[in-house]
Design a protein around this motif. Structure first.
Motif, PDB file in Angstrom:
ATOM      1  N   UNK A 110      40.702-118.792  63.423  1.00  0.00           N
ATOM      2  CA  UNK A 110      40.221-120.128  63.785  1.00  0.00           C
ATOM      3  C   UNK A 110      41.411-121.052  63.951  1.00  0.00           C
ATOM      4  N   UNK A 147      43.639-120.228  60.702  1.00  0.00           N
ATOM      5  CA  UNK A 147      43.023-119.562  59.567  1.00  0.00           C
ATOM      6  C   UNK A 147      42.635-118.153  60.013  1.00  0.00           C
ATOM      7  N   UNK A 195      36.537-106.798  61.011  1.00  0.00           N
ATOM      8  CA  UNK A 195      36.364-108.025  61.796  1.00  0.00           C
ATOM      9  C   UNK A 195      37.494-108.982  61.422  1.00  0.00           C
ATOM     10  N   UNK A 244      38.779-112.663  62.147  1.00  0.00           N
ATOM     11  CA  UNK A 244      38.398-113.955  62.718  1.00  0.00           C
ATOM     12  C   UNK A 244      39.576-114.921  62.623  1.00  0.00           C
ATOM     13  N   UNK A 249      41.965-113.551  53.260  1.00  0.00           N
ATOM     14  CA  UNK A 249      42.129-114.864  53.902  1.00  0.00           C
ATOM     15  C   UNK A 249      43.598-115.247  53.958  1.00  0.00           C
ATOM     16  N   UNK A 257      40.624-114.726  58.798  1.00  0.00           N
ATOM     17  CA  UNK A 257      39.737-114.123  57.802  1.00  0.00           C
ATOM     18  C   UNK A 257      39.427-112.704  58.266  1.00  0.00           C
ATOM     19  N   UNK A 309      37.490-109.047  57.340  1.00  0.00           N
ATOM     20  CA  UNK A 309      36.448-108.432  56.509  1.00  0.00           C
ATOM     21  C   UNK A 309      36.081-107.068  57.105  1.00  0.00           C
ATOM     22  N   UNK A 363      36.560-111.000  51.568  1.00  0.00           N
ATOM     23  CA  UNK A 363      37.416-111.061  52.740  1.00  0.00           C
ATOM     24  C   UNK A 363      38.865-111.308  52.355  1.00  0.00           C
TER      25      UNK A 363
END
Lengths: 92, 150
Positions: free
Chosen positions: B116, B12, B112, B114, B5, B14, B16, B3
Motif C-alpha cells: 500500500x 506498507x 499474498x 499486499x 508486516x 503485508x 500472508x 501476517x
C-alpha cells in the motif's frame, strides 16, 4: 519529525541542513505537517520556529497500528473462509 | 497464521500465506459476493460491494459502521492479471491510496503480498488534519474497511 522531537523547537533553516532538499521543498512539507496539526509554527520576527506536536504524532502512530490490525482481522476472516471452502472440496 | 508486516518509507507491505490454491484465493478478491464476506471489520454490520472487475473498471463499497453510519469507498482497478496480480487506487477523503496485491503460488499454498502506497506519512497526516478524535476514529474505521475491500 524525528529531529523536531529530539531537538525541540527549531528554525526551518536548521531543519533543512541534514536533508538533500531545498528550503522551499522543506517548507511545503512543513505546511502539510502543519495542516495536519503534527507541528506548530511560531513566528518570532522574521524567524519561523517549528515545534512537534507529540500528541498528534502519537495519535497518527496509533492510527497506523489500528490500520494494520484491520488488515490482520480481515485476513483472518479470509483464512477461515478459504479453509472452509477447502474442506468442502475435499469432501466432494 | 499472522501476517508479516514491513514499513518502507511511505509504503506498507503485508505478507500472508493462505493454505489454499492461488485461483481460489484470487477469486476472493475478484468476485463481489466473495469479497463482501470478508471485507467488513468487526464494527461494520453491513457491507455491500459492486465491482466492474476489469482494468479501468471501478468498485464501490458501502458499509454501515457502528456509531458512524453509512460509508462509501470508490476505487478504480489499474491492473488485473489473473490469478497473479491486482492493483487499484481509491480516493479516501481526498487522499489517494494505491494498493497492489500479488498472489504467489507456493505448492498448495498462496503467498499474498499486499503493498500500500501513500502510507503512513502523507495519508495519516491528512487523517489527523480532520481534527477531532471522533472524525479520526471514523476515518480509521473507514480505512480498515477499505483495506478489507481490497
Amino acid at each position: 519529525m524525528e529531529r523536531l522531537s529530539r531537538h525541540g523547537e527549531s528554525q526551518v533553516t536548521t531543519l533543512v541542513k541534514p536533508f538533500h532538499i531545498s528550503l522551499p521543498a522543506l517548507s511545503r512539507h512543513i505546511r502539510v505537517l502543519e495542516s495536519a496539526r503534527l507541528v506548530r509554527r511560531r513566528r518570532h520576527g522574521r524567524l519561523h520556529l517549528i515545534q512537534a506536536q507529540t500528541a498528534a504524532v502519537r495519535e497518527a502512530q496509533k492510527w497506523i497500528e489500528t490500520y494494520i490490525a484491520g488488515w490482520e482481522t480481515s485476513f483472518d476472516v479470509l483464512d477461515q473462509l478459504l479453509k472452509k471452502e477447502q474442506r468442502k472440496v475435499q469432501k466432494q | 497464521m499472522s501476517s508479516e508486516i514491513k514499513k518502507d518509507g511511505n509504503r506498507l507491505h503485508i505478507t500472508r500465506v493462505f493454505q489454499a490454491p492461488r485461483p481460489l484465493v484470487f477469486s476472493y478478491w475478484a468476485q463481489a459476493e466473495k469479497l463482501q464476506q470478508w471485507s467488513g471489520c468487526k464494527d461494520a454490520h453491513s457491507c455491500t460491494v459492486e465491482m466492474d472487475f476489469r482494468v479501468g473498471g471501478s468498485f464501490l463499497q458501502k458499509m454501515q459502521i457502528k456509531n458512524v453510519g453509512e460509508f462509501t469507498i470508490r476505487g478504480t482497478y489499474d491492473e488485473i492479471l489473473a490469478p497473479e496480480r491486482i492493483a487499484y487506487h481509491a480516493d479516501l477523503g481526498g487522499a489517494i491510496t494505491r494498493v497492489i496485491i500479488e498472489f504467489i503460488e507456493e505448492g498448495v499454498s498462496t503467498r499474498v503480498v499486499l503493498t500500500q502506497e501513500g502510507l503512513p506519512d502523507e495519508f495519516s497526516c491528512q487523517m489527523v488534519s480532520q481534527g477531532t478524535s471522533e472524525s479520526f476514529d471514523k476515518l480509521d474505521l473507514t480505512l480498515t474497511q477499505q483495506a478489507a475491500s481490497a
